[in-house]
Write a protein that holds these residues in place. Structure first.
Motif, mmCIF file in Angstrom:
data_model
loop_
_atom_site.group_PDB
_atom_site.id
_atom_site.type_symbol
_atom_site.label_atom_id
_atom_site.label_comp_id
_atom_site.label_asym_id
_atom_site.label_seq_id
_atom_site.Cartn_x
_atom_site.Cartn_y
_atom_site.Cartn_z
ATOM 1 N N ALA A 157 0.821 -1.206 0.000
ATOM 2 C CA ALA A 157 0.000 0.000 0.000
ATOM 3 C C ALA A 157 0.857 1.259 0.000
ATOM 4 C CB ALA A 157 -0.916 0.000 1.222
ATOM 5 N N GLY A 158 1.928 1.251 0.782
ATOM 6 C CA GLY A 158 2.808 2.408 0.814
ATOM 7 C C GLY A 158 3.427 2.688 -0.543
ATOM 8 N N GLU A 159 3.763 1.625 -1.271
ATOM 9 C CA GLU A 159 4.325 1.802 -2.601
ATOM 10 C C GLU A 159 3.244 2.224 -3.596
ATOM 11 O OE1 GLU A 159 7.757 1.835 -5.031
ATOM 12 O OE2 GLU A 159 7.439 1.704 -2.874
ATOM 13 N N THR A 160 2.044 1.683 -3.433
ATOM 14 C CA THR A 160 0.941 2.004 -4.342
ATOM 15 C C THR A 160 0.530 3.465 -4.236
ATOM 16 O OG1 THR A 160 0.126 -0.271 -4.184
ATOM 17 C CG2 THR A 160 -1.418 1.370 -5.003
ATOM 18 N N LEU A 161 0.721 4.066 -3.071
ATOM 19 C CA LEU A 161 0.344 5.469 -2.893
ATOM 20 C C LEU A 161 1.133 6.408 -3.803
ATOM 21 C CD1 LEU A 161 -0.185 5.752 0.968
ATOM 22 C CD2 LEU A 161 -1.896 6.047 -0.822
ATOM 23 N N LYS A 162 2.213 5.901 -4.396
ATOM 24 C CA LYS A 162 2.926 6.719 -5.378
ATOM 25 C C LYS A 162 2.020 7.055 -6.555
ATOM 26 C CE LYS A 162 7.664 5.140 -4.455
ATOM 27 N NZ LYS A 162 8.834 4.423 -5.018
ATOM 28 N N ALA A 163 1.047 6.188 -6.837
ATOM 29 C CA ALA A 163 0.117 6.446 -7.938
ATOM 30 C C ALA A 163 -0.721 7.682 -7.672
ATOM 31 C CB ALA A 163 -0.791 5.234 -8.164
#
Length: 220
Positions: A157-163
């Protein structure tokens, strides 16, 4: 004698109003990347407090189940039931799901829930090959597995928030929580006292993590 019109060179006085699309996009990207979750989604940081209470309540009820040697399916009833109540509170308070994902954007909450639900069939598969485990050992194994998967979900989720171009400070909150859950999930089967008190450790630890995260993300 020529008439003085006030203009010595029309071309020299003309302003350049051409906009470079690439430069404009870079400026917009920098602005978006500086935004936190609270700036992008109103009152989103308050949801850390709500989830802190949710986890603390679920952990307390699950600790009761363990201490009284109740059937393991009570854990699923407790956590899924509280998740439903928490979701309704979010809809009533904020008018939509957490982080308000768009139609063509990744749904952070959905990712976490799906990974959690994926732990249920994994438990069934593992359970068929471990029929002789004691109550506490079996509980520690399955709870540790769930925490490791949830921790991985937080990291994703933390990485996906880059979107969403969320700033790094907000994303690191998910990374920190994910690493913490992976560490605790690994420790629970290995540390004997956590076979009994693992849910208490998780509830207290997550509540502290949620309060700390709220404090950091609301700091100017």
């Amino acid at each position: 004698m020529t008439e003085d019109t006030g203009f010595t060179n029309g071309d020299a006085r003309t302003e350049d109003t051409t906009v470079d699309p690439a430069a404009l996009q870079d400026d917009l990207d920098r602005i978006k990347e500086a935004m936190g979750i609270a700036e992008r989604y109103e009152s989103a940081t308050e949801q850390w407090l709500l989830f802190g209470v949710y986890v603390a309540a679920g952990a307390a009820l699950s600790q009761y189940v363990v201490l009284n040697r109740l059937a393991g399916w009570w854990h699923s009833v407790i956590w899924l039931g509280l998740a439903g109540v928490t979701y309704l509170l979010i809809r009533l308070r904020y008018g939509g799901p957490a982080f308000g994902p768009g139609r063509n954007e990744p749904n952070i909450g959905f990712q976490i829930v799906v990974i959690y639900l994926g732990s249920l069939p994994i438990q069934v598969v593992i359970g068929t090959f471990l029929p002789d485990l004691g109550y506490l050992a079996e509980n520690a194994l399955f709870f540790g597995l769930i925490l490791i998967l949830l921790g991985l979900a937080y990291l994703v989720a933390g990485e996906t928030l880059k979107a969403y171009r969320i700033r790094a400070r907000d994303r690191r909150a998910f990374h920190a929580g994910g690493l913490g859950m992976v560490a605790l999930g690994t420790a629970i089967p290995l540390v004997e006292v956590l076979h009994t008190w693992g849910y208490t450790a998780f509830g207290v630890g997550y509540l502290g993590y949620a309060l700390l995260t709220y404090g950091v993300l609301t700091r100017e």
